[in-house]
Design an enzyme around this catalytic site. Structure first.
Site, PDB file in Angstrom:
ATOM      1  N   THR A 226     -18.534  27.199   5.401  1.00 44.94           N
ATOM      2  CA  THR A 226     -17.095  27.087   5.115  1.00 44.94           C
ATOM      3  C   THR A 226     -16.288  27.139   6.411  1.00 44.94           C
ATOM      4  OG1 THR A 226     -17.529  28.360   3.085  1.00 44.94           O
ATOM      5  CG2 THR A 226     -15.228  28.019   3.682  1.00 44.94           C
TER       6      THR A 226
ATOM      7  N   ARG B 238     -22.443  30.625  11.108  1.00 43.23           N
ATOM      8  CA  ARG B 238     -22.532  32.098  11.130  1.00 43.23           C
ATOM      9  C   ARG B 238     -23.963  32.532  10.889  1.00 43.23           C
ATOM     10  NH1 ARG B 238     -17.072  34.183   7.995  1.00 43.23           N
ATOM     11  NH2 ARG B 238     -15.792  32.586   8.972  1.00 43.23           N
TER      12      ARG B 238
ATOM     13  N   SER C   1     -15.490  36.050  11.778  1.00 43.50           N
ATOM     14  CA  SER C   1     -14.328  36.468  10.996  1.00 43.50           C
ATOM     15  C   SER C   1     -14.476  37.862  10.408  1.00 43.50           C
ATOM     16  CB  SER C   1     -14.058  35.423   9.927  1.00 43.50           C
ATOM     17  OG  SER C   1     -12.836  35.692   9.306  1.00 43.50           O
ATOM     18  N   HIS C   2     -14.494  37.955   9.076  1.00 45.35           N
ATOM     19  CA  HIS C   2     -14.473  39.266   8.409  1.00 45.35           C
ATOM     20  C   HIS C   2     -15.870  39.874   8.276  1.00 45.35           C
ATOM     21  CE1 HIS C   2     -15.135  36.043   5.610  1.00 45.35           C
ATOM     22  NE2 HIS C   2     -15.771  36.898   4.835  1.00 45.35           N
TER      23      HIS C   2
ATOM     24  N   ASP D  45      -7.817  40.466   9.800  1.00 45.61           N
ATOM     25  CA  ASP D  45      -9.286  40.515   9.802  1.00 45.61           C
ATOM     26  C   ASP D  45      -9.853  40.383  11.215  1.00 45.61           C
ATOM     27  OD1 ASP D  45      -8.690  37.815  10.199  1.00 45.61           O
ATOM     28  OD2 ASP D  45     -10.499  37.149   9.160  1.00 45.61           O
TER      29      ASP D  45
ATOM     30  N   ASP E 227     -10.921  37.987  13.170  1.00 45.79           N
ATOM     31  CA  ASP E 227     -10.422  36.977  14.106  1.00 45.79           C
ATOM     32  C   ASP E 227      -8.929  36.699  13.961  1.00 45.79           C
ATOM     33  OD1 ASP E 227     -10.947  35.814  11.629  1.00 45.79           O
ATOM     34  OD2 ASP E 227     -11.297  33.837  12.485  1.00 45.79           O
TER      35      ASP E 227
ATOM     36  N   ASP F 195      -6.982  35.685  11.439  1.00 42.54           N
ATOM     37  CA  ASP F 195      -6.373  34.614  10.641  1.00 42.54           C
ATOM     38  C   ASP F 195      -6.035  35.050   9.220  1.00 42.54           C
ATOM     39  OD1 ASP F 195      -9.016  34.710   9.859  1.00 42.54           O
ATOM     40  OD2 ASP F 195      -9.422  32.566  10.132  1.00 42.54           O
ATOM     41  N   ARG F 196      -6.514  36.226   8.800  1.00 41.98           N
ATOM     42  CA  ARG F 196      -6.191  36.685   7.441  1.00 41.98           C
ATOM     43  C   ARG F 196      -5.096  37.740   7.466  1.00 41.98           C
ATOM     44  NH1 ARG F 196     -11.500  37.001   3.650  1.00 41.98           N
ATOM     45  NH2 ARG F 196     -12.460  35.087   4.404  1.00 41.98           N
TER      46      ARG F 196
ATOM     47  N   GLU G 119      -4.656  30.399   0.824  1.00 46.01           N
ATOM     48  CA  GLU G 119      -5.875  30.611   0.062  1.00 46.01           C
ATOM     49  C   GLU G 119      -5.819  32.012  -0.535  1.00 46.01           C
ATOM     50  OE1 GLU G 119      -9.645  28.548   1.488  1.00 46.01           O
ATOM     51  OE2 GLU G 119      -8.908  29.503   3.301  1.00 46.01           O
ATOM     52  N   GLU G 120      -6.487  32.172  -1.670  1.00 45.32           N
ATOM     53  CA  GLU G 120      -6.511  33.478  -2.334  1.00 45.32           C
ATOM     54  C   GLU G 120      -7.211  34.533  -1.476  1.00 45.32           C
ATOM     55  OE1 GLU G 120      -9.770  34.533  -3.060  1.00 45.32           O
ATOM     56  OE2 GLU G 120     -10.396  32.545  -2.337  1.00 45.32           O
ATOM     57  N   SER G 121      -8.010  34.096  -0.516  1.00 47.05           N
ATOM     58  CA  SER G 121      -8.827  34.997   0.287  1.00 47.05           C
ATOM     59  C   SER G 121      -8.032  35.577   1.459  1.00 47.05           C
ATOM     60  CB  SER G 121     -10.048  34.247   0.803  1.00 47.05           C
ATOM     61  OG  SER G 121      -9.632  33.090   1.512  1.00 47.05           O
TER      62      SER G 121
ATOM     63  N   LYS H 133      -5.125  29.356   9.441  1.00 45.06           N
ATOM     64  CA  LYS H 133      -4.360  30.398   8.791  1.00 45.06           C
ATOM     65  C   LYS H 133      -4.019  31.442   9.845  1.00 45.06           C
ATOM     66  CE  LYS H 133      -8.534  32.495   6.710  1.00 45.06           C
ATOM     67  NZ  LYS H 133      -9.659  31.551   6.826  1.00 45.06           N
TER      68      LYS H 133
HETATM   69  C1  VG1 Z   1     -14.303  32.546   2.607  1.00 43.78           C
HETATM   70  C2  VG1 Z   1     -13.043  32.367   1.788  1.00 43.78           C
HETATM   71  C3  VG1 Z   1     -12.321  31.095   2.207  1.00 43.78           C
HETATM   72  C4  VG1 Z   1     -12.036  31.151   3.717  1.00 43.78           C
HETATM   73  C5  VG1 Z   1     -13.336  31.376   4.469  1.00 43.78           C
HETATM   74  C6  VG1 Z   1     -13.125  31.550   5.952  1.00 43.78           C
HETATM   75  O1  VG1 Z   1     -15.188  31.474   2.367  1.00 43.78           O
HETATM   76  O2  VG1 Z   1     -13.338  32.340   0.408  1.00 43.78           O
HETATM   77  O3  VG1 Z   1     -11.145  30.968   1.453  1.00 43.78           O
HETATM   78  O4  VG1 Z   1     -11.444  29.960   4.145  1.00 43.78           O
HETATM   79  O5  VG1 Z   1     -13.976  32.567   3.994  1.00 43.78           O
HETATM   80  O6  VG1 Z   1     -12.238  32.588   6.221  1.00 43.78           O
HETATM   81  P1  VG1 Z   1     -16.436  31.583   1.364  1.00 43.78           P
HETATM   82  O7  VG1 Z   1     -17.158  30.280   1.469  1.00 43.78           O
HETATM   83  O8  VG1 Z   1     -17.229  32.761   1.786  1.00 43.78           O
HETATM   84  O9  VG1 Z   1     -15.835  31.823   0.007  1.00 43.78           O
HETATM   85  V1  VG1 Z   1     -12.405  33.420   7.667  1.00 43.78           V
HETATM   86  O10 VG1 Z   1     -11.125  34.515   7.842  1.00 43.78           O
HETATM   87  O11 VG1 Z   1     -13.869  34.101   7.424  1.00 43.78           O
HETATM   88  O12 VG1 Z   1     -12.414  32.239   8.814  1.00 43.78           O
HETATM   89 CO    CO Z   2     -10.939  35.207   9.640  1.00 49.65          CO
END
Ligand code: VG1
Ligand code: CO
Length: 544
Positions: A18, A22, A113-114, A278, A280, A282-283, A364-366, A377
């Site tokens: 996504t 990673r 990221s997270h 988070d 990096d 972006d959240r 995004e909901e996330s 983001k």
């Molecule tokens: C998750 C979230 C998605 C977001 C992605 C990257 O992906 O659901 O909405 O864009 O993380 O965010 P997944 O495939 O695990 O559902 V970040 O802050 O990790 O760049």
């Molecule tokens: Co992130």
């Protein structure tokens, strides 16, 4: 010293998910693993044509070593300049900003990221293109294909470059420019928001806040912007020193992992506003005194109030949200008379809409929200947007949210994650459920009748590329939804995400706990997909 050609063999698992590639740190530490992937990116870019490359990361374990390797490979590939964040630090939105501002050919952001960090945690590499956004699928596919046939990479052998001091340093024919990671980004945000108004509200005592940087990359950004520039007292930024293992925590700003912050906002004498970001940067998670704002509601509320903020005073061209994100933003778009686009999960799908001027705000909901100011983001952007609204409206966060629901209705929303489940079982669950979908249309389950049951497919309105299999949807005739997806960012087993949504127009029924309001749908979601039977789990790991 000089350029060395190193023979290598391909790894078969370098397909970006996504958001970038990673893997667990020990995987990235395997000889040639990082180098192969970087060479695949460089071969895909081709000739840099004199344009700079941007480089930085979230400071997690292995960031420093990886940056040195990438700098030396960039020197061998023929880049004339790499702009790298001081001490190797650049948040994801700041990297996007720098790529755009200086006309870079793209950027490499080192982050998972997270996901947790440390020697046994995760590491990640993302490639962003010249528009500042995550590489679209056609580019990530090309990088992956290149990685599958790679036989050699090139690297310039030289001592490491010190990244502590700002300035320009030679590495072979290339210039390494160590930049202030905050300055360009802060300057951009100052053009969008009324910093003086926010400053006055904070220093005048009307707007109290705390920000939890979760020991991740936003620490230095938040110190400079919230404390130094906007006058918030020292201590406003908590966990503000980035640590290689993020203090052992999970730098994911949600109700479970940002519990310290949540306790303060729901405790005695809470501040007006609380937020977290988070790994990096972006959240964002937005909280008020005794109030949690779902990311889907946050997007809708920002859209509804956008014109009171300087950067958006001319109005919005459109809104875009990922498919599983609630339809709260659609209602605002309908009222404003603008388009609302529904894309697959992942910020890379917003790039074309933003570049074409079709969307101004995306979410995004996330816990991801952003706009056309960059192509990622942006956590602190969302925080400043809220602060600007609060400074102007002088209402509590809870009042703003509730009055939004009274006007537009409330989309009750929740996501249930089942983390670290067996991969085969997760795939079996999705396959069996998909097979059941066609015969479910028209069936009733209690109050819910299935109107649409499909695997979401998206045709990009700009380049007409098609992305299939983006999540199983059960859409009921009253607009309620259950969506099932497997995560594309995890590194251990599989993570099943179940997204639940129900619309409530009646203001008298808008004050339930989301889990209570969604109880029927939750039960139905479990039953239809046989989650317990197939995964052995009787409850989710994380509920947001
Ligand atoms: C998750 C979230 C998605 C977001 C992605 C990257 O992906 O659901 O909405 O864009 O993380 O965010 P997944 O495939 O695990 O559902 V970040 O802050 O990790 O760049
Ligand atoms: Co992130």
């Amino acid at each position: 010293m000089g350029i060395q050609v190193i023979p290598t063999t391909p790894f078969s698992d370098q397909k970006p998910g996504t958001s970038g590639l990673r893997k667990a740190v020990p995987v990235f530490q395997k000889p040639h693993y990082l180098e192969n992937f970087i060479q695949a990116i460089f071969d895909t870019i081709g000739d840099p044509q004199g344009r700079p490359l941007v480089l930085g990361g979230d400071g997690r374990y292995f960031n420093a070593e990886a940056i040195q390797t990438i700098l030396k490979m960039a020197a061998a590939h023929g880049f004339s300049r790499v702009k790298v964040g001081q001490n190797g630090i650049l948040s994801t939105p700041a990297a996007s900003c720098v790529i755009r501002k200086y006309g870079a050919i793209g950027g490499i952001i080192l982050s998972a990221s997270h996901n947790p960090a440390g020697p046994q945690g995760d590491f990640g590499v993302k490639f962003n293109t010249a528009n500042g956004g995550p590489a679209p699928e056609k580019v990530t596919n090309a990088i992956y294909e290149r990685s599958c046939s790679l036989r050699q990479y090139t690297i310039y052998t030289a001592p490491d470059v010190s990244l502590h001091t700002l300035g320009e340093f030679p590495l072979g024919e290339m210039i390494v420019e160590v930049i202030d990671p905050v300055a360009d980004y802060q300057a951009l945000l100052e053009t969008l928001f009324d910093f003086d108004c926010i400053h006055d509200a904070i220093t005048g005592g009307r707007l109290s806040l705390i920000f939890d940087a979760m020991h991740a990359v936003t620490g230095p950004y938040a110190h400079r912007i919230l404390e130094t520039r906007l006058g918030a007292p020292q201590g406003t930024v908590q966990h503000g020193v980035p640590l290689p293992d993020f203090g052992g925590g999970h730098p994911d700003p949600n109700l479970v992992y940002a519990h310290d912050l949540v306790q303060q906002l729901f405790g005695d004498d809470p501040p007006v506003f609380g937020a977290a970001s988070d790994g990096d940067g972006d959240r964002n998670m937005i909280l008020g005194a005794n109030c949690f704002v779902t990311p889907s509601d946050s997007l809708a509320i920002l859209a509804a109030n956008a014109t009171i903020v300087p950067g958006y005073k001319e109005g919005l061209a459109g809104i875009a949200r990922s498919m599983p994100t609630s339809q709260a933003a659609d209602r605002v778009a309908a009222t404003l008379g603008i388009d609302c686009y529904e894309t697959p999960t992942g910020w890379k799908f917003f790039g074309n809409l933003l570049d074409a001027g079709k969307a101004t705000l995306c979410g995004e909901e996330s816990f991801g929200t952003g706009s056309n100011h960059v192509r990622e983001k942006d956590g602190l952007w969302a925080v400043l947007f809220w602060l600007n609204i609060l400074a102007l409206k002088q209402q509590s966060v809870a009042d703003i949210v509730q009055s939004h629901w009274r006007t537009y209705g409330r989309n009750y929303y929740s996501r249930h994650d089942y983390e670290g489940i067996d991969s085969d079982r997760a795939h079996t669950l999705m396959t069996q459920l998909e097979q059941k979908l066609p015969q479910m249309v028209g069936q009733s389950f209690g109050a819910y009748t299935v109107a649409i049951a499909d695997n979401f497919s998206y045709t990009d309105p700009v380049d007409h590329s098609v992305s299939t299999q983006q999540g199983l949807r059960l859409i009921f005739d009253d607009g309620s939804r259950i969506v099932y997806r497997l995560s594309g960012t995890g590194t251990q087993g599989a993570t099943l995400r179940v997204y639940l949504e129900r619309f409530e127009p009646n203001p008298h029924h808008q004050h339930l706990d989301a889990q209570v309001a969604l109880a029927d749908l939750i039960e139905l979601a479990n039953q239809v997909a046989n989650i317990q039977g197939l995964t052995g789990r009787d409850r989710p790991t994380v509920i947001t």
